[in-house]
Every structure is written in C-alpha cells, then in structure tokens.
Design an enzyme around this catalytic site. Structure first.
Site, PDB file in Angstrom:
ATOM      1  CB  SER A 136      -4.470   3.870  11.924  1.00 52.47           C
ATOM      2  OG  SER A 136      -4.582   2.958  12.828  1.00 52.47           O
ATOM      3  CE1 TYR A 149       1.273   3.552  11.549  1.00 51.59           C
ATOM      4  CE2 TYR A 149      -0.618   2.445  13.147  1.00 51.59           C
ATOM      5  CZ  TYR A 149      -0.283   2.754  11.867  1.00 51.59           C
ATOM      6  OH  TYR A 149      -1.050   2.631  10.755  1.00 51.59           O
TER       7      TYR A 149
HETATM    8  P1  NDP Z   1       2.071  -1.870   3.176  1.00 46.26           P
HETATM    9  O1  NDP Z   1       3.506  -2.080   3.893  1.00 46.26           O
HETATM   10  O2  NDP Z   1       1.632  -3.013   2.302  1.00 46.26           O
HETATM   11  O3  NDP Z   1       2.497  -0.601   2.265  1.00 46.26           O
HETATM   12  C1  NDP Z   1       3.076   0.556   2.765  1.00 46.26           C
HETATM   13  C2  NDP Z   1       3.377   1.509   1.260  1.00 46.26           C
HETATM   14  O4  NDP Z   1       3.972   2.737   1.905  1.00 46.26           O
HETATM   15  C3  NDP Z   1       4.288   0.781   0.546  1.00 46.26           C
HETATM   16  O5  NDP Z   1       3.860   1.094  -0.739  1.00 46.26           O
HETATM   17  C4  NDP Z   1       5.687   1.713   0.705  1.00 46.26           C
HETATM   18  O6  NDP Z   1       6.501   1.739  -0.537  1.00 46.26           O
HETATM   19  C5  NDP Z   1       5.155   2.983   1.171  1.00 46.26           C
HETATM   20  N1  NDP Z   1       5.982   3.769   1.589  1.00 46.26           N
HETATM   21  C6  NDP Z   1       6.337   3.570   3.263  1.00 46.26           C
HETATM   22  N2  NDP Z   1       7.301   4.233   3.740  1.00 46.26           N
HETATM   23  C7  NDP Z   1       7.456   5.056   2.356  1.00 46.26           C
HETATM   24  C8  NDP Z   1       8.559   6.202   2.087  1.00 46.26           C
HETATM   25  N3  NDP Z   1       9.372   6.597   2.992  1.00 46.26           N
HETATM   26  N4  NDP Z   1       8.542   6.833   0.905  1.00 46.26           N
HETATM   27  C9  NDP Z   1       7.574   6.641  -0.095  1.00 46.26           C
HETATM   28  N5  NDP Z   1       6.589   5.350   0.085  1.00 46.26           N
HETATM   29  C10 NDP Z   1       6.733   4.907   1.347  1.00 46.26           C
HETATM   30  O7  NDP Z   1       1.287  -1.337   4.404  1.00 46.26           O
HETATM   31  P2  NDP Z   1      -0.481  -1.134   4.082  1.00 46.26           P
HETATM   32  O8  NDP Z   1      -0.669  -1.024   2.793  1.00 46.26           O
HETATM   33  O9  NDP Z   1      -0.982  -1.788   5.256  1.00 46.26           O
HETATM   34  O10 NDP Z   1      -0.203   0.670   4.543  1.00 46.26           O
HETATM   35  C11 NDP Z   1      -0.873   1.829   4.121  1.00 46.26           C
HETATM   36  C12 NDP Z   1      -1.366   2.790   4.745  1.00 46.26           C
HETATM   37  O11 NDP Z   1      -2.210   2.381   5.712  1.00 46.26           O
HETATM   38  C13 NDP Z   1      -0.128   3.146   5.849  1.00 46.26           C
HETATM   39  O12 NDP Z   1      -0.134   4.529   6.011  1.00 46.26           O
HETATM   40  C14 NDP Z   1      -0.556   2.465   7.232  1.00 46.26           C
HETATM   41  O13 NDP Z   1      -0.046   3.157   8.450  1.00 46.26           O
HETATM   42  C15 NDP Z   1      -1.939   2.595   7.118  1.00 46.26           C
HETATM   43  N6  NDP Z   1      -2.513   1.667   7.651  1.00 46.26           N
HETATM   44  C16 NDP Z   1      -2.423   0.342   7.624  1.00 46.26           C
HETATM   45  C17 NDP Z   1      -3.224  -0.842   8.572  1.00 46.26           C
HETATM   46  C18 NDP Z   1      -3.181  -1.898   8.437  1.00 46.26           C
HETATM   47  O14 NDP Z   1      -3.747  -2.898   9.360  1.00 46.26           O
HETATM   48  N7  NDP Z   1      -2.348  -2.751   7.385  1.00 46.26           N
HETATM   49  C19 NDP Z   1      -4.503  -0.234   9.309  1.00 46.26           C
HETATM   50  C20 NDP Z   1      -4.454   1.243   9.382  1.00 46.26           C
HETATM   51  C21 NDP Z   1      -3.725   2.255   8.742  1.00 46.26           C
HETATM   52  P3  NDP Z   1       8.049   1.599  -0.626  1.00 46.26           P
HETATM   53  O15 NDP Z   1       8.346   0.701   0.609  1.00 46.26           O
HETATM   54  O16 NDP Z   1       8.259   1.016  -1.937  1.00 46.26           O
HETATM   55  O17 NDP Z   1       8.558   2.964  -0.499  1.00 46.26           O
HETATM   56  C1  8X3 Z   2      -2.711  -0.236  12.110  1.00 44.53           C
HETATM   57  C2  8X3 Z   2      -4.062  -0.693  12.790  1.00 44.53           C
HETATM   58  O1  8X3 Z   2      -5.317  -2.399  14.272  1.00 44.53           O
HETATM   59  O2  8X3 Z   2      -2.671  -3.013  13.240  1.00 44.53           O
HETATM   60  O3  8X3 Z   2      -3.005   1.065  11.447  1.00 44.53           O
HETATM   61  O4  8X3 Z   2      -3.205  -1.219  15.079  1.00 44.53           O
HETATM   62  S1  8X3 Z   2      -3.942  -1.793  14.020  1.00 44.53           S
END
Ligand code: NDP
Ligand code: 8X3
Length: 251
Positions: A136, A149
């Site tokens: 991120s 985070y």
């Molecule tokens: P979502 O919440 O839409 O998706 C997150 C996914 O992670 C879900 O499929 C969830 O599945 C899975 N997950 C979470 N905890 C667990 C667990 N304990 N075991 C298995 N699976 C898990 O978020 P995003 O798609 O946005 O996030 C995806 C990645 O991108 C993350 O690592 C996030 O930190 C990162 N990210 C996101 C940003 C954003 O702005 N959206 C920016 C930068 C990075 P389930 O709940 O079914 O287990």
């Molecule tokens: C999360 C990115 O910009 O929402 O990983 O902090 S931001």
C-alpha cells in the site's frame, strides 16, 4: 497449457476483480477467502473447470496448508501467487487503538502472507513462477491512524524486496504493488461496517477501482519473463500528500 494463479482474498475487491480478469484471459485460478458463499458464487460464475475454490482463514496456517494440499491435481501447480488478502482495522491514534485489531492486522497482513508464501515457494521455484504482494502507499507515507496498518504494509514491501534477493537466479519474479485509495469493501471493513463513512470517503473523489488494480496485476504478470517490476506505487489523481504537521505550545 494455461497458467494457474492463486489469489488470496478473492471474495471481494481487488482479489475478485483479479480472478475475473485472469480467467477471462485464459488462466485457471484458485480463489481463496473465508466467506464460503462468495467463493462458491465466484466458482459458479467463472466455471468450475477454470476456477477452484479453497476456503480458509489466512491467519490459520494449519488450515491453509490442509486446504491447499487438498487442491485437485489440475490446480495444484501454481504459476503465480497473488498475496492480496488483508485489511485495515480502525483509524484511531495509537494511544486509543484496540490492541486486538492491531494483532488481527499483523496476523493477516504479515503472518498469513508469510506462511502461504513459505508454503508455495518450492513449487514456484520449480515452475519459475511469480509472486505479487499487495502492499500500500501506507507502507511509505504515514498518516494519522495508519499506525499498525502502515507498519504491516511496510513489511510487505520490504519482504518482497528481500524475496527478490533470495530468489536470485531462480527465475521467480517478485513484485510489491502499492496502491492508494481504491473503492472496495476496504473502508467498510476498516470502519466496522459503516457504509456512510465509506461513501463519504470515496464520494466525489474518483478513486481507483478494483478493476484498475486487477489490470495492473495482469500487466505485471504478463510482461516478458526477463522483466521484474520490483515495486509499483499508484494513486488516483485526486489523492496526494499533505505537509508535515507542527504542534505548537498552547494548542
Ligand atoms: P476488500 O475488503 O474488498 O477485500 C479484502 C479481501 O481480503 C477479502 O476477499 C477478504 O476475504 C480477504 N481477507 C481478509 N482477511 C482475511 C483472512 N483472515 N483470511 C482470508 N482472507 C481474508 O479490500 P481490498 O480489495 O481493497 O483489499 C485487498 C488488499 O489490498 C488488502 O491487502 C488491502 O490492505 C490492500 N489495499 C487496499 C487499498 C484500498 O484502497 N482498497 C489500497 C492499498 C492496499 P474474506 O473476508 O472472505 O475472508
Ligand atoms: C490503503 C490506502 O490510501 O486508503 O492501503 O490509505 S489508503
């Protein structure tokens, strides 16, 4: 013979969009997450011959190992591991934060990612495969409430670079993808289900979409095999940095 991608966290957001895009382009996919109903629906949508579901909590390394060992042989050879499962919990300053939420972020974003990577490495080396880790912008730029985070995502970035060094000469590629604001269920999860907070954050900001990130992942994965993208940071145009803050006596 088509390639196989394993996407963690494919029940929502980036992971679901990535699974759809890779399968549309002829890859087979192993899709994982905790929510079995969503995994079932995704397999149904994309076709059971092309997609295989594996339900486990990434924090439980024994369950992860058992689930992946049980994959049918046609899905057992993984060419690309996308370590995407992860979350942020809370936006409180460190002195008001919930220690259990910190633990959950570390267990998911660091320990879970580490364990599945460790398990998949021998196969990835054998197949000269690739790993894409989702870090991120929070890895590089601190912001109030980002504390643990951001720390977990800094680990992901540095772990990715370290893996690159260790995998020298194996042909295995490793990339750290570092997105900024993208509209998914991320903020809903972070705020404990507060849809209004999520809508307010993204409203009028033209954030990136899950499909934008999936396109980036696909581009990285399909570059000629002699090119490695080490780290790639991306943000919506609407997001940038603010200056340092200064606390003054009496304020
Ligand atoms: P979502 O919440 O839409 O998706 C997150 C996914 O992670 C879900 O499929 C969830 O599945 C899975 N997950 C979470 N905890 C667990 C667990 N304990 N075991 C298995 N699976 C898990 O978020 P995003 O798609 O946005 O996030 C995806 C990645 O991108 C993350 O690592 C996030 O930190 C990162 N990210 C996101 C940003 C954003 O702005 N959206 C920016 C930068 C990075 P389930 O709940 O079914 O287990
Ligand atoms: C999360 C990115 O910009 O929402 O990983 O902090 S931001």
């Amino acid at each position: 013979m088509s390639k196989t991608v394993l996407v963690t966290g494919a029940t929502a957001g980036f992971g679901a969009a990535a699974a759809r895009l890779f399968v549309k382009n002829g890859w087979r996919a192993v899709v994982t997450g905790r929510r079995a109903d969503r995994i079932r629906a995704l397999v149904e949508e994309l076709g059971p011959g092309k997609v295989c579901g594996s339900v486990f909590d990434i924090r439980d390394s024994a369950a992860m190992g058992t689930a992946l060992d049980a994959l049918p042989s046609s899905f057992a050879g993984i060419d690309l591991l996308i370590n995407n499962a992860g979350l942020a919990l809370g936006t409180a300053p460190a002195f008001k934060a919930d220690l259990d939420q910190w633990r959950q972020m570390v267990d998911t974003n660091i320990t879970g990612l580490m364990a599945i990577t460790h398990k998949m490495l021998p196969g990835l080396i054998e197949r000269r495969g690739a790993i894409i880790n989702i870090s991120s912008v929070a890895a590089s730029y601190p912001y109030p409430g980002g504390n643990t985070y951001g720390g977990t995502k800094a680990f992901v970035r540095q772990f990715s670079l370290g893996l690159r060094s260790d995998l020298h000469g194996t042909g295995v590629r490793v990339t750290s993808i570092e997105p900024g604001m993208a509209e998914t269920e991320f903020t809903l999860v972070r705020t404990g289900g507060n849809q209004e907070a999520s809508d307010t954050l993204y409203g009028g900001a033209n954030p990136m979409t899950a499909e934008d990130i999936a396109n980036t992942l696909y581009w990285v994965a399909t570059l000629p095999p002699h090119i490695n993208i080490n780290a790639l940071e991306l943000m919506p145009v609407s997001q940038s940095w603010a200056g340092f803050q200064v606390a003054r006596a009496g304020t």
